[in-house]
Design a protein around this motif. Sequence first.
Motif, PDB file in Angstrom:
ATOM      1  N   GLY A 166       0.846  -1.244  -0.056  1.00 37.79           N
ATOM      2  CA  GLY A 166       0.008  -0.198   0.017  1.00 37.79           C
ATOM      3  C   GLY A 166       1.025   1.163   0.160  1.00 37.79           C
ATOM      4  O   GLY A 166       1.952   1.119   0.267  1.00 37.79           O
ATOM      5  N   PRO A 167       0.252   2.445  -0.253  1.00 42.67           N
ATOM      6  CA  PRO A 167       1.207   3.765  -0.229  1.00 42.67           C
ATOM      7  C   PRO A 167       1.443   4.349   0.905  1.00 42.67           C
ATOM      8  O   PRO A 167       2.250   5.175   0.820  1.00 42.67           O
ATOM      9  N   THR A 168       0.997   3.714   2.041  1.00 45.43           N
ATOM     10  CA  THR A 168       1.316   4.422   3.277  1.00 45.43           C
ATOM     11  C   THR A 168       2.055   3.607   4.111  1.00 45.43           C
ATOM     12  O   THR A 168       2.482   4.091   5.463  1.00 45.43           O
ATOM     13  N   ARG A 169       2.310   2.258   3.929  1.00 50.35           N
ATOM     14  CA  ARG A 169       2.795   1.247   4.886  1.00 50.35           C
ATOM     15  C   ARG A 169       4.255   0.912   4.423  1.00 50.35           C
ATOM     16  O   ARG A 169       4.693   0.951   3.328  1.00 50.35           O
ATOM     17  N   SER A 170       5.218   0.932   5.362  1.00 50.65           N
ATOM     18  CA  SER A 170       6.831   0.866   5.051  1.00 50.65           C
ATOM     19  C   SER A 170       6.978  -0.895   4.685  1.00 50.65           C
ATOM     20  O   SER A 170       7.968  -1.261   4.038  1.00 50.65           O
ATOM     21  N   HIS A 171       6.144  -1.643   5.266  1.00 52.62           N
ATOM     22  CA  HIS A 171       6.239  -3.201   5.153  1.00 52.62           C
ATOM     23  C   HIS A 171       4.982  -3.708   4.985  1.00 52.62           C
ATOM     24  O   HIS A 171       3.997  -3.080   5.476  1.00 52.62           O
ATOM     25  N   ASN A 172       4.859  -4.826   4.550  1.00 54.07           N
ATOM     26  CA  ASN A 172       3.561  -5.627   4.178  1.00 54.07           C
ATOM     27  C   ASN A 172       3.689  -6.788   5.403  1.00 54.07           C
ATOM     28  O   ASN A 172       4.185  -7.767   5.397  1.00 54.07           O
ATOM     29  N   GLU A 173       2.523  -6.499   6.064  1.00 61.51           N
ATOM     30  CA  GLU A 173       2.277  -7.904   7.231  1.00 61.51           C
ATOM     31  C   GLU A 173       1.289  -8.727   6.743  1.00 61.51           C
ATOM     32  O   GLU A 173       1.007  -9.686   7.386  1.00 61.51           O
ATOM     33  N   CYS A 193      -4.354 -13.849   4.545  1.00 61.24           N
ATOM     34  CA  CYS A 193      -4.033 -13.684   6.229  1.00 61.24           C
ATOM     35  C   CYS A 193      -3.508 -12.072   5.967  1.00 61.24           C
ATOM     36  O   CYS A 193      -2.890 -11.871   5.414  1.00 61.24           O
ATOM     37  N   ASP A 194      -3.917 -11.514   7.331  1.00 60.25           N
ATOM     38  CA  ASP A 194      -3.756  -9.890   7.357  1.00 60.25           C
ATOM     39  C   ASP A 194      -3.077  -9.867   8.977  1.00 60.25           C
ATOM     40  O   ASP A 194      -3.349 -10.355   9.997  1.00 60.25           O
ATOM     41  N   GLY A 195      -1.545  -9.894   8.909  1.00 60.71           N
ATOM     42  CA  GLY A 195      -1.091  -9.995  10.076  1.00 60.71           C
ATOM     43  C   GLY A 195      -1.482  -8.930  11.072  1.00 60.71           C
ATOM     44  O   GLY A 195      -1.704  -7.660  10.677  1.00 60.71           O
ATOM     45  N   ILE A 196      -0.796  -9.122  12.533  1.00 58.76           N
ATOM     46  CA  ILE A 196      -1.269  -8.324  13.747  1.00 58.76           C
ATOM     47  C   ILE A 196      -0.054  -8.086  14.320  1.00 58.76           C
ATOM     48  O   ILE A 196       0.462  -9.203  14.634  1.00 58.76           O
ATOM     49  N   GLY A 197       0.572  -7.069  14.888  1.00 63.19           N
ATOM     50  CA  GLY A 197       1.530  -7.101  15.658  1.00 63.19           C
ATOM     51  C   GLY A 197       2.924  -6.424  15.296  1.00 63.19           C
ATOM     52  O   GLY A 197       3.943  -6.385  15.890  1.00 63.19           O
ATOM     53  N   GLY A 198       2.810  -5.492  14.034  1.00 62.55           N
ATOM     54  CA  GLY A 198       3.949  -4.805  13.733  1.00 62.55           C
ATOM     55  C   GLY A 198       4.898  -5.700  13.125  1.00 62.55           C
ATOM     56  O   GLY A 198       4.874  -7.033  12.648  1.00 62.55           O
ATOM     57  N   GLN A 199       6.000  -4.884  12.512  1.00 63.33           N
ATOM     58  CA  GLN A 199       7.097  -5.482  11.776  1.00 63.33           C
ATOM     59  C   GLN A 199       7.586  -6.557  12.673  1.00 63.33           C
ATOM     60  O   GLN A 199       7.847  -6.625  13.884  1.00 63.33           O
ATOM     61  N   ASP A 200       7.940  -7.476  12.029  1.00 62.94           N
ATOM     62  CA  ASP A 200       8.688  -8.808  12.804  1.00 62.94           C
ATOM     63  C   ASP A 200       7.720  -9.608  13.607  1.00 62.94           C
ATOM     64  O   ASP A 200       7.981 -10.140  14.414  1.00 62.94           O
ATOM     65  N   GLY A 201       6.445  -8.954  13.273  1.00 65.42           N
ATOM     66  CA  GLY A 201       5.311  -9.850  14.044  1.00 65.42           C
ATOM     67  C   GLY A 201       4.114 -10.084  13.184  1.00 65.42           C
ATOM     68  O   GLY A 201       3.964 -11.463  13.093  1.00 65.42           O
ATOM     69  N   GLY A 202       3.191  -9.239  12.838  1.00 60.08           N
ATOM     70  CA  GLY A 202       2.369  -9.598  11.781  1.00 60.08           C
ATOM     71  C   GLY A 202       2.739 -10.375  10.801  1.00 60.08           C
ATOM     72  O   GLY A 202       1.989 -11.421  10.511  1.00 60.08           O
ATOM     73  N   GLU A 203       3.883 -10.153   9.851  1.00 60.67           N
ATOM     74  CA  GLU A 203       4.273 -10.666   8.810  1.00 60.67           C
ATOM     75  C   GLU A 203       4.641 -12.060   9.174  1.00 60.67           C
ATOM     76  O   GLU A 203       4.547 -13.051   8.164  1.00 60.67           O
ATOM     77  N   THR A 252      -5.345 -12.506  10.914  1.00 65.38           N
ATOM     78  CA  THR A 252      -6.580 -13.042  10.430  1.00 65.38           C
ATOM     79  C   THR A 252      -6.561 -14.045   9.572  1.00 65.38           C
ATOM     80  O   THR A 252      -5.429 -14.223   9.233  1.00 65.38           O
ATOM     81  N   LEU A 253      -7.947 -14.657   9.251  1.00 63.19           N
ATOM     82  CA  LEU A 253      -7.648 -15.696   8.218  1.00 63.19           C
ATOM     83  C   LEU A 253      -9.103 -15.768   7.536  1.00 63.19           C
ATOM     84  O   LEU A 253     -10.017 -15.978   8.137  1.00 63.19           O
ATOM     85  N   VAL A 254      -9.024 -15.909   6.147  1.00 64.16           N
ATOM     86  CA  VAL A 254     -10.053 -16.426   5.288  1.00 64.16           C
ATOM     87  C   VAL A 254      -9.263 -17.538   4.316  1.00 64.16           C
ATOM     88  O   VAL A 254      -8.440 -17.397   3.780  1.00 64.16           O
ATOM     89  N   MET A 255     -10.006 -18.791   4.183  1.00 58.95           N
ATOM     90  CA  MET A 255      -9.435 -19.674   3.502  1.00 58.95           C
ATOM     91  C   MET A 255     -10.481 -20.424   2.859  1.00 58.95           C
ATOM     92  O   MET A 255     -11.678 -20.595   3.498  1.00 58.95           O
ATOM     93  N   ALA A 256     -10.404 -20.692   1.312  1.00 58.13           N
ATOM     94  CA  ALA A 256     -11.422 -21.506   0.839  1.00 58.13           C
ATOM     95  C   ALA A 256     -10.769 -22.792   0.017  1.00 58.13           C
ATOM     96  O   ALA A 256      -9.579 -22.598  -0.208  1.00 58.13           O
ATOM     97  N   LEU A 257     -11.642 -23.602   0.264  1.00 59.26           N
ATOM     98  CA  LEU A 257     -11.154 -24.985  -0.211  1.00 59.26           C
ATOM     99  C   LEU A 257     -12.322 -25.650  -0.954  1.00 59.26           C
ATOM    100  O   LEU A 257     -13.460 -25.769  -0.503  1.00 59.26           O
ATOM    101  N   ALA A 258     -12.023 -25.552  -2.601  1.00 62.46           N
ATOM    102  CA  ALA A 258     -13.161 -26.072  -3.427  1.00 62.46           C
ATOM    103  C   ALA A 258     -13.007 -27.464  -3.518  1.00 62.46           C
ATOM    104  O   ALA A 258     -11.696 -28.019  -4.025  1.00 62.46           O
ATOM    105  N   HIS A 259     -13.853 -28.140  -3.247  1.00 69.54           N
ATOM    106  CA  HIS A 259     -13.510 -29.694  -3.157  1.00 69.54           C
ATOM    107  C   HIS A 259     -14.890 -30.371  -3.823  1.00 69.54           C
ATOM    108  O   HIS A 259     -15.938 -30.423  -3.349  1.00 69.54           O
ATOM    109  N   ILE A 260     -14.679 -31.272  -5.038  1.00 69.33           N
ATOM    110  CA  ILE A 260     -15.548 -31.799  -5.696  1.00 69.33           C
ATOM    111  C   ILE A 260     -16.878 -30.771  -5.969  1.00 69.33           C
ATOM    112  O   ILE A 260     -16.611 -29.943  -6.799  1.00 69.33           O
ATOM    113  N   HIS A 261     -18.180 -31.080  -5.327  1.00 67.69           N
ATOM    114  CA  HIS A 261     -19.100 -30.063  -5.657  1.00 67.69           C
ATOM    115  C   HIS A 261     -19.316 -28.909  -4.804  1.00 67.69           C
ATOM    116  O   HIS A 261     -20.465 -28.458  -4.898  1.00 67.69           O
ATOM    117  N   GLU A 262     -18.517 -28.883  -3.716  1.00 68.55           N
ATOM    118  CA  GLU A 262     -18.690 -27.662  -2.677  1.00 68.55           C
ATOM    119  C   GLU A 262     -17.546 -27.009  -2.448  1.00 68.55           C
ATOM    120  O   GLU A 262     -16.238 -27.469  -3.140  1.00 68.55           O
TER     121      GLU A 262
END
Length: 613
Positions: A121-128, A152-162, A224-234
């Motif tokens: 992003g334009p305002t953050r020095s590192h990516n968590e 996943c969206d990390g929490i805890g600052g540099q060397d933490g969230g990432e 945080t976490l969001v995970m999608a698993l497409a399996h057969i018909h679901e």
Amino acid sequence: MRQLNWLWQIAQLWQPFTRQEVASSLLNSHLLRVQGRFVRLLQLDLDIHNPTLKQLGYFWQQWVPTAQPQIQKFLRQLTHQMTSGELRTSTQLIQQLDQALSICGRGYHRRIEIASGTDAGPTRSHNEDACYPDGGKLIQVPLAEPALTIVCDGIGGQDGGEVASSMAIDVLRQEVEKMPLHQANWDPLSLTPKLKRATCIANDVICKRNDDEKRQGRERMGTTLVMALAHIHEIYLTHLGDSRVYWISSSGCHQVTVDDDVASRQVRLGCALYRDALQQGASGALIQALGITSSVTLHPTVQRFPLDEDCVFLLCSDGLSDRDRVEQYWEAEILPVLRQEVDLATVRDRLIEIANTQNGHDNVTIALLLITVVPKDDPDAQKDVFIPPVVPLIDELGDDSSDTNDAEESSMETVIARGRPVKSMVKKIWFLSLGIAILLGILGTLLYGLGLFNNDPQAQPINTPTPTDSPSLVPTPTPTTSVTSLLKLQSLIQLGNPATNQRPITLLTEFGKNTPKGTVPEGTVFQIQQRQSTPEAGTWVEVKICSTPIPKEPTNGELSEVNPTEPLEPTNTTVAPPLEAGDVGWLREQEVNSRLIPNFSPVGKEKGKCTAP
């Protein structure tokens, strides 16, 4: 598949609606609507009687003639199982529909493409943030292979969230790879709890890292976490925190997940509307995330949905979803990919650009799954749906008191569905019954020693609180006559006490609280206005006074007596004034049932006073 999908959604709602006493809403064709793949309800109606699966079966029978020919035989068989009592729980009903959906699903290929990306992003020095797959390439998933993507969206600052977000993805990938995901091993009742366990394992790995590094408070890293698993018909969607999943198709854009933040919790608890909750302090603070605390207090959400049409699943961090950017741009930016007007990688790059230019306050991470449903050329794949008879549950194990998610995690019912011999189950029940008999014997001995079974009339009884002493106590059971069926809305009833005919009836100002509004004598005629129920306060009835009996004048200087051994209900030291016809108040449904005078026939004056609520 679409018609079975609608029935499957109704079956999923049956048990939670039964718990909230609104299941009759699913038996009213005037309230049911469909919007694309989703079933909608115009409103929820409070149950007058307890609806059963038999009634649901009779209700579904009207749809058999208009069902698709491929599923008509199945639907006729299913409704017969429901009306005959073969299907006794909503879990069994869901299992039957799952099998039918699986059979229909074999008639289609599902082509899956994945495009993911992340930007600081334009305002953050590192990516968590972190995502899987982590490359910028467009991925074509082989046919019949499961497809996995994670944001996943990390929490805890540099060397933490990432670090936390990367650890979560590594652990989750390893755990999913251990799962048997071949089509022959399809079992939704076991896959859902496996995904929850995988989430808890990732949580404990990050939590242990925090403990080893002695991180405390805000120093603890998480994600945080969001995970999608497409399996057969679901597709299976796992969620924790405030990252989101959106489901986009030609019929609309649907936010699948609900944020785990303070504002959403206030709405869940019924404390505020969402627009008002957002105005409160710390409304966006997370109430749970991976790695912060032990898995004992973690409650990940896993949802599964049948895939019956072309669609796109968007997984994103709040760098994109904040300020309703998805709702603003999905139609112009994402929908064209379903019309094959643009490729998925271009849509990904465009969404990241929108997040940086329109929001720009945070890292942004997205993953897109494009699912295209294509019929197979195999004519055998379109045969009529037919499934074997339902596997009956043993009476002692066929408890349908848990909600659908809990039922899916029930290892006992999963074992029965897989065909484990009933002999071993009977053996377990025998040992269980023996243990219960021993416990009852010990309990009886203790109660005898305490004098509860002493028949000596001079023995001092043990004082126990009445149900009105505390709303958390279980109410005393009333005779099991079908009096609740008489408590129909707008019906007229008469309350009395055949034993004494002297105790006044105390109405409350609102249900669940012991604040008296006033009293009326025995023999008063009421009209039922409404019923309300909560897990804490129980079931209450609002009544309107139609008429009160003329009090009997005492003769020869006699005074009427009140039984001194029976306390008035509800217990309250405030003196309640007498009420008159037309006044409205609340009573416990239990008290109404216990005082109900049977075979009451209202006279003209009472009908006249209570013709309208």
